[in-house]
Design a protein around this motif. Structure first.
Motif, PDB file in Angstrom:
ATOM      1  N   ARG A   1      47.098  -1.069  32.244  1.00 35.72           N
ATOM      2  CA  ARG A   1      48.493  -1.491  32.446  1.00 35.72           C
ATOM      3  C   ARG A   1      48.924  -1.306  33.911  1.00 35.72           C
ATOM      4  NH1 ARG A   1      51.017  -2.556  27.732  1.00 35.72           N
ATOM      5  NH2 ARG A   1      50.086  -1.675  25.854  1.00 35.72           N
TER       6      ARG A   1
ATOM      7  N   ASP B   1      44.758 -14.007  26.592  1.00 32.73           N
ATOM      8  CA  ASP B   1      46.224 -13.977  26.668  1.00 32.73           C
ATOM      9  C   ASP B   1      46.870 -15.014  25.759  1.00 32.73           C
ATOM     10  OD1 ASP B   1      48.675 -13.015  27.531  1.00 32.73           O
ATOM     11  OD2 ASP B   1      48.744 -14.312  29.279  1.00 32.73           O
TER      12      ASP B   1
ATOM     13  N   VAL C   1      45.735  -6.474  27.283  1.00 32.77           N
ATOM     14  CA  VAL C   1      45.546  -5.021  27.415  1.00 32.77           C
ATOM     15  C   VAL C   1      44.499  -4.538  26.413  1.00 32.77           C
ATOM     16  CG1 VAL C   1      46.651  -2.767  27.153  1.00 32.77           C
ATOM     17  CG2 VAL C   1      47.879  -4.630  28.294  1.00 32.77           C
ATOM     18  N   ARG C   2      44.628  -4.986  25.173  1.00 32.94           N
ATOM     19  CA  ARG C   2      43.709  -4.571  24.120  1.00 32.94           C
ATOM     20  C   ARG C   2      42.268  -4.965  24.453  1.00 32.94           C
ATOM     21  NH1 ARG C   2      47.009  -5.834  20.352  1.00 32.94           N
ATOM     22  NH2 ARG C   2      46.395  -8.027  20.253  1.00 32.94           N
TER      23      ARG C   2
ATOM     24  N   GLY D   1      53.109 -12.320  24.722  1.00 36.00           N
ATOM     25  CA  GLY D   1      53.098 -11.061  25.474  1.00 36.00           C
ATOM     26  C   GLY D   1      51.726 -10.763  26.036  1.00 36.00           C
ATOM     27  N   GLU D   2      51.585  -9.570  26.572  1.00 32.90           N
ATOM     28  CA  GLU D   2      50.327  -9.212  27.238  1.00 32.90           C
ATOM     29  C   GLU D   2      49.502  -8.194  26.474  1.00 32.90           C
ATOM     30  OE1 GLU D   2      52.214  -6.013  30.396  1.00 32.90           O
ATOM     31  OE2 GLU D   2      51.977  -8.083  31.007  1.00 32.90           O
ATOM     32  N   GLU D   3      49.939  -7.822  25.285  1.00 31.23           N
ATOM     33  CA  GLU D   3      49.208  -6.807  24.520  1.00 31.23           C
ATOM     34  C   GLU D   3      47.788  -7.242  24.195  1.00 31.23           C
ATOM     35  OE1 GLU D   3      50.214  -3.615  24.064  1.00 31.23           O
ATOM     36  OE2 GLU D   3      51.806  -4.356  25.373  1.00 31.23           O
ATOM     37  N   ASP D   4      47.577  -8.531  23.969  1.00 28.98           N
ATOM     38  CA  ASP D   4      46.239  -9.025  23.670  1.00 28.98           C
ATOM     39  C   ASP D   4      45.300  -8.821  24.858  1.00 28.98           C
ATOM     40  OD1 ASP D   4      47.825 -10.878  25.001  1.00 28.98           O
ATOM     41  OD2 ASP D   4      47.383 -12.534  23.668  1.00 28.98           O
TER      42      ASP D   4
ATOM     43  N   GLU E   1      43.916   2.727  28.553  1.00 30.21           N
ATOM     44  CA  GLU E   1      44.891   1.643  28.411  1.00 30.21           C
ATOM     45  C   GLU E   1      45.961   1.755  29.498  1.00 30.21           C
ATOM     46  OE1 GLU E   1      48.326   0.671  25.247  1.00 30.21           O
ATOM     47  OE2 GLU E   1      46.297   0.679  24.390  1.00 30.21           O
ATOM     48  N   SER E   2      46.379   2.961  29.818  1.00 31.40           N
ATOM     49  CA  SER E   2      47.396   3.127  30.868  1.00 31.40           C
ATOM     50  C   SER E   2      46.848   2.720  32.234  1.00 31.40           C
ATOM     51  CB  SER E   2      47.963   4.547  30.895  1.00 31.40           C
ATOM     52  OG  SER E   2      46.962   5.483  31.203  1.00 31.40           O
TER      53      SER E   2
END
Length: 103
Positions: free
Chosen positions: A85, A57, A67-68, A62-65, A81-82
């Motif tokens: 999330r 993180d 999630v990825r 943000g949180e994209e890292d 991915e969903s």
């Protein structure tokens, strides 16, 4: 009077940001433990993986890292991915509703 109010608001903002940060770290650790279980990791391996998720993180805002990382690691076991999330949202709600540590 104005300076006192300003200082109070700044202190509250700083406190709120610190609390938010702690919630996100707790959520990410729980997400990592959830993902570790899906990857058949247990014990120290699961804890180490959870720490990898927490550390991910800090790569970008943000949180994209996060999630990825987790979605990439879980793609081999059919988690999208969903799904990641959705789990992140659920965990954050659970953590926010739970009594705080030390209460």
């Amino acid at each position: 009077m104005f300076e006192e109010r300003k200082d109070t608001l700044e202190a509250k903002y700083a406190h709120d940001q610190e609390q938010r940060f702690k919630l996100i770290v707790r959520r990410n650790k729980q997400l990592g433990l959830w993902a570790a279980s899906l990857l058949d990791k247990e014990g120290d391996d699961a804890d180490a993986y959870a720490m990898e998720v927490v550390k991910s993180d800090f790569e970008e805002p943000g949180e994209e890292d996060v999630v990825r990382k987790v979605a990439g690691d879980l793609s081999s076991v059919g988690v999208s991915e969903s799904d990641v999330r959705e789990k992140m949202e659920t965990l954050l709600k659970e953590i926010m509703e739970a009594p705080s540590e030390g209460s």
